[in-house]
Enzyme design. Structure first.
Site, PDB file in Angstrom:
ATOM      1  CD  GLU A  33      -8.631  -8.580   4.220  1.00  8.55           C
ATOM      2  OE1 GLU A  33      -8.665  -9.752   4.932  1.00  8.55           O
ATOM      3  OE2 GLU A  33      -8.283  -7.505   4.204  1.00  8.55           O
ATOM      4  CG  HIS A  71       0.172  -2.457   1.079  1.00 11.43           C
ATOM      5  ND1 HIS A  71       0.985  -3.431   1.706  1.00 11.43           N
ATOM      6  CD2 HIS A  71      -0.757  -2.324   1.827  1.00 11.43           C
ATOM      7  CE1 HIS A  71       0.689  -3.624   2.959  1.00 11.43           C
ATOM      8  NE2 HIS A  71      -0.740  -3.008   3.107  1.00 11.43           N
TER       9      HIS A  71
END
Lengths: 337, 335
Positions: B67, B136
């Site tokens: 990321e 999440h």
């Protein structure tokens, strides 16, 4: 011809570059040295606030790594980035003006020492974050490949950055996508105070190239010709579409990490040993030995650069400060709808 | 009812985003999509779908699970001529990329004295309601909205999802798009072709005279549901879809507060130090404060991570009954 260079077995720099190019390279090395000394002096006199990271002793690495680059090619730089700026053709007056925080500076006084950039010369900027420029360089290489510009990006970073995740992610992606980027590690032995021996599991940082299936080479970063030979080959490889490389220039910073450094982590003997391996006289000697310049030429070049720096400092000192009313200018692009 | 009403084409929120990216890829060769599993997999939430088959892997690029590096590559590409649209697989994973978003993308233009722009679009599937628990399900839009140099939007309808994404691509600065995962399957009318929804504008989704509810993300739909139920009590609520977190549409919010004299703010992100606090302060610092007949109410996420158990998960973020109850109190001045 001096001993050791018989039968055309000449150093790479002498074989690869004409006299004007070599003279210009030596001049840039002097400019960097004098720039750093001028910056240090200005700081001591209270003309510059904040901090700075001087690259005295690393001039060969900066200049030799940019020899094969045009203004269309990109570099990303580091917190110790003044030399890279000069090597990529920056105007010394605007650099000093940035140090002085003036509106005429490269960043209009908003960036300071750690953010000098010159996009018109392909310099995408120094960076205050260790490893911050690595993925950005890969992005610039991605642009070059997708847009078909033929440009190569040279990504400067230090030994400290080689332990950042960004280094590993960037090298991996550059290799997976076979991008035209050259990773140039300036290993000056210390990440602030922590030596590479204490921080890095491999002996040579270039060994890490193997993990990303790219060539990796360690060279004497104070030897102009050795650096130019290694980086030029890596740039040619990138330009040919054969992907990234890692070149490790082993060098040394004579000064501390920044202005707060009390030098508690290295010995005076070690510093003296490296100062005896000053890259600038070594390169000058190489040029004199091969008949490119005379000793008088070298002295003239050095004297001329001193004047350039004096003029640059005068330009900075005479420039206007930014208007505080403009403090929030350039956060966003006014071209936005 | 007009007898010749045109058939309104409906798309899901995810389809609308995909159509925007399809249009962008088609009209501008500089546009590239980057992200984890956005190619043949189609994206974790099937937003990019089959675009890779139309445009190829050079323009719909699967990144490694990197990321920080991926975001940085997108920053560098934006800086040098491409127009990347970077998808975080979950907005939570942007925590790994904060260096590049906050230190680089947001600040490069300013640090360089205006010499460069970073025309970067990032997409963040966000929010709770999927049973994916604490790592999440977060709503981190206020984090990024706190950083000058970034723009942050939260589309709540398919039409705006498409329009804001296309507006983000036209924008010279980095635009962060927070998409609520629960909305991906929501259908709604979506105009054909290229159009933009202006960044920095809120939308009044329901006009009313008794109180104002400023909501963001999925809370817009919950607020509208609560507003419909309030009608039975004779309460006429105005519902404003914040839509753009930075810049914020000050005029629309202050205008509504002046009109109704009662203000409630609802967001899914944690209440403390959230966007609701900013809006409350904005109103309190303005002349609209003089028009208020009652203290401002803020509803936001509970002071805990998003839990797994479905009932706990619901309890962690505002729900319709809570909005309704708070609105009734506000309307009666019983706060």
């Amino acid at each position: 011809m001096p001993d050791g260079y018989r039968d055309g077995n000449l150093p790479y720099a002498i074989r690869a570059y004409d006299a004007d190019t070599l003279r210009a390279a030596l001049r840039k090395m002097y400019l960097i040295r004098k720039f750093e000394e001028g910056a240090e002096n200005s700081y001591t006199r209270g003309l510059i606030h904040g901090t700075m990271h001087l690259s005295i002793g690393q001039e060969a690495s900066a200049v030799a790594s940019c020899m094969a680059l045009s203004d269309d090619d990109k570099i990303t730089s580091t917190h110790r980035g003044h030399g890279h700026c000069v090597a990529k053709g920056a105007d010394l007056g605007r650099m000093f003006a940035e140090f002085f925080g003036k509106e005429t500076g490269y960043c209009r006084g908003r960036g300071g020492s750690m953010h000098i950039a010159d996009p018109t010369k392909g310099n995408l900027g120094a960076n205050g974050i260790v490893g911050g420029g690595l993925p950005i360089a890969v992005g610039a290489a991605l642009s070059a490949k997708r847009l078909g510009t033929g440009a190569v990006t040279v990504c400067f970073f230090g030994d400290g950055a080689n332990n950042e995740g960004a280094f590993h992610e960037a090298l991996n992606m550059a290799a997976v996508w076979k991008l035209p980027v050259v990773f140039v590690c300036e290993n000056n032995k210390y990440g602030m105070s922590t030596s590479t021996e204490r921080s890095t599991a491999v002996k040579n940082i270039a060994e890490r190239a193997a993990a990303y299936a790219m060539p990796g080479v360690t060279v004497d970063g104070n030897d102009f010709s050795a650096v130019a030979e290694a980086v030029d080959a890596a740039v040619a490889r990138a330009r040919a579409g054969d992907g990234p490389s890692l070149v490790e220039n082993v060098t040394y910073r004579w000064r501390g990490h920044s202005k707060s450094d009390r030098n508690r982590y290295r010995t005076k003997e070690e510093i003296a040993d490296w100062m005896a391996r000053d890259p600038i006289p070594a390169f000058a000697r190489l040029l004199v030995d091969h008949g490119v310049l005379t000793d008088a030429d070298v002295a003239d070049i050095e004297a001329e650069t001193e004047q350039v720096i004096a003029d640059a400092i005068a330009f900075a000192a005479d420039s206007a400060d930014p208007d505080p009313a403009d403090v929030a200018r350039d956060v966003y692009n006014p071209a936005a709808a | 009812m007009n007898a010749v009403t045109e058939a309104v084409r409906e798309l899901s929120y995810a389809e609308a985003l995909r159509e925007a990216m399809d249009i962008a890829l088609d009209r501008d060769p500089r546009v590239v999509l980057m992200g984890e599993d956005i190619g043949v997999y189609g994206g974790a939430f099937q937003v990019t779908g089959d675009l890779v088959h139309k445009y190829g892997t050079d323009r719909v690029m699967d990144t490694p699970i990197s990321e920080l590096g991926g975001a940085g590559v997108a920053v560098g590409a934006a800086l040098t001529g491409l127009r990347p649209i970077f998808e975080f697989q979950f907005s939570d994973f942007a925590t790994l990329a904060m260096e590049q978003i906050v230190n680089q993308a947001a600040k490069l233009r300013y640090m360089l004295g205006g010499a460069v722009s970073v025309p970067l679009v990032m997409r963040f599937p966000a929010g709770s309601g999927t049973g994916a628990a604490a790592q999440h399900s977060q709503s981190l839009e206020a984090w990024l909205a706190h950083v000058p140099g970034l723009k942050v939007v939260q589309p709540t309808t398919p039409e705006d999802a498409k329009g804001l994404l296309l507006a983000a691509l036209d924008d010279p600065d980095p635009v962060m798009i927070f998409e609520h995962k629960i909305l991906y399957k929501m259908k709604g009318p979506v105009p054909e072709g290229h159009y933009t929804t202006p960044i920095g504008t809120a939308a009044i989704r329901r006009t009313g005279r008794d109180l104002t509810i400023v909501a963001s993300g999925i809370m817009v739909h919950k607020a509208l549901e609560a507003a419909r139920e309030m009608e039975a009590d004779g309460i006429d609520a105005e519902v404003i879809d914040l839509r753009s977190v930075r810049p914020i549409d000050r005029d629309t919010i202050l205008g509504s507060a002046r009109k109704t004299g009662r203000l409630m703010i609802v967001h899914e992100a944690v209440k403390t130090l959230g966007i609701g606090a900013e809006i409350s302060a904005m109103v309190a610092e303005s002349d609209a404060f003089d028009y208020l007949d009652s203290p401002i109410i803020r509803l936001g996420g509970a002071e805990c991570p998003i839990p797994y158990n479905p009932e706990l998960e619901k309890a962690a973020v505002p729900q319709v009954p809570g909005i309704l109850s708070a609105a009734r109190d506000l309307a009666k001045g019983r706060v």
